[in-house]
Enzyme design. Structure first.
Site, PDB file in Angstrom:
ATOM      1  N   SER A 142      14.143 -23.153  -4.274  1.00 16.78           N
ATOM      2  CA  SER A 142      13.513 -22.001  -3.641  1.00 16.78           C
ATOM      3  C   SER A 142      14.534 -20.888  -3.502  1.00 16.78           C
ATOM      4  O   SER A 142      15.741 -21.145  -3.452  1.00 16.78           O
ATOM      5  CB  SER A 142      12.995 -22.393  -2.250  1.00 16.78           C
ATOM      6  OG  SER A 142      12.575 -21.267  -1.508  1.00 16.78           O
ATOM      7  N   TYR A 155      14.341 -25.917   6.551  1.00 18.13           N
ATOM      8  CA  TYR A 155      13.819 -25.806   5.185  1.00 18.13           C
ATOM      9  C   TYR A 155      14.877 -25.245   4.240  1.00 18.13           C
ATOM     10  O   TYR A 155      15.096 -25.776   3.150  1.00 18.13           O
ATOM     11  CB  TYR A 155      12.570 -24.927   5.173  1.00 18.13           C
ATOM     12  CG  TYR A 155      11.994 -24.731   3.796  1.00 18.13           C
ATOM     13  CD1 TYR A 155      11.388 -25.795   3.125  1.00 18.13           C
ATOM     14  CD2 TYR A 155      12.057 -23.501   3.154  1.00 18.13           C
ATOM     15  CE1 TYR A 155      10.860 -25.631   1.852  1.00 18.13           C
ATOM     16  CE2 TYR A 155      11.528 -23.322   1.887  1.00 18.13           C
ATOM     17  CZ  TYR A 155      10.933 -24.387   1.242  1.00 18.13           C
ATOM     18  OH  TYR A 155      10.417 -24.227  -0.026  1.00 18.13           O
TER      19      TYR A 155
END
Length: 262
Positions: A142, A155
């Protein structure tokens, strides 16, 4: 023809980016192999893929946080298919919270799926690819693995770990003819945010910039079985992460308001 007949194993393939990668791989003549926890959803996805592309899409239930299950499923796939040409480590989830609100059990689950499960799946296919002298491991990371923003501490930590693991693996695997690619998308229009941001505030704030899963899938499949180091989307966010590495203090100062969009 580059992918014709290749076996492409995809975790988290019952929806979102994973399912779209399976569709696109099938359109290019590959055989997508679907892995996810829900066998019923996999069965439905497999039927849709075959109906739309004419390519049969085998599937198997897999919880990537269960290491014993990973070993058993991968061993069975190799026995059934004869070869795994591409592994797409796509399974993952996130939850956005301020640090004081972090649920430590939730934190452990995030690392179990996003990091430990990804490494375990990689290890399960790695020896097989080494013996064959070819293969491709694609890790869906990501942009959060390059720039950490408020409410994404855990995250982002998992995705930073994935980027670091991928970079090391690339150097090791290259000696054996195995390609390794990190995929770093920005926000994508999937059900990821139904878990990550139950309030819906983040999606409302960034909806105009969100990527379509089909667009991400096309970029991922285009990179398969090629020596592509990274896939970064969208381009402006990739430029931002490059600038951040050069001048982190400046970027944090200028983009502070944007970083709090969660």
């Amino acid at each position: 023809m580059r992918l014709k007949g290749r076996h492409v194993v995809i975790t988290g393939a019952s929806g979102g980016i994973g399912e779209q990668i399976a569709y696109e791989a099938a359109r290019q003549g590959a055989v997508p192999v679907l892995l996810a926890r829900s066998e019923e959803r996999l069965k439905e996805a497999s039927a849709r893929i075959e109906a739309q592309t004419g390519i049969r899409a085998p599937y198997a239930s897999l919880d990537v946080s269960d290491r014993g299950m990973i070993e058993a499923v991968v061993s069975q796939l190799i026995a059934d298919l004869g070869a795994i040409d591409v592994l797409v480590n796509n399974a993952g989830f996130g939850v956005f919270r301020y640090v004081e609100d972090i649920d430590l059990d939730e934190m452990e689950r995030m690392f179990a799926v996003n990091v430990f499960g990804l490494i375990a799946c990689t290890k399960a296919v790695y020896s097989h690819m080494k013996e064959r002298g070819s293969g491709h491991i694609i890790n869906i990371a990501s942009q959060a693995g390059k720039i950490a923003t408020p409410k994404s501490s855990v995250y982002s930590a998992t995705k930073h770990a994935v980027v670091g693991f991928t970079d090391s693996l690339r150097l090791e695997a290259g000696r054996f003819g195995i390609f390794v690619t990190a995929v770093n998308p920005g926000p994508v229009e999937t059900n990821f945010f139904s878990t990550a941001d139950e309030s819906g505030e983040y999606v409302r704030n960034v909806s105009r910039w969100m990527l379509r899963p089909e667009a991400v899938a096309k970029r991922v499949v285009a990179a398969m079985m090629t020596p592509t180091r990274e896939v970064n989307m969208p381009r402006w966010m990739d430029l931002g992460s490059r600038l951040y590495r050069l001048a982190p203090g400046l970027v944090e100062k200028v983009a502070k308001r944007a970083f709090f969009q969660k």
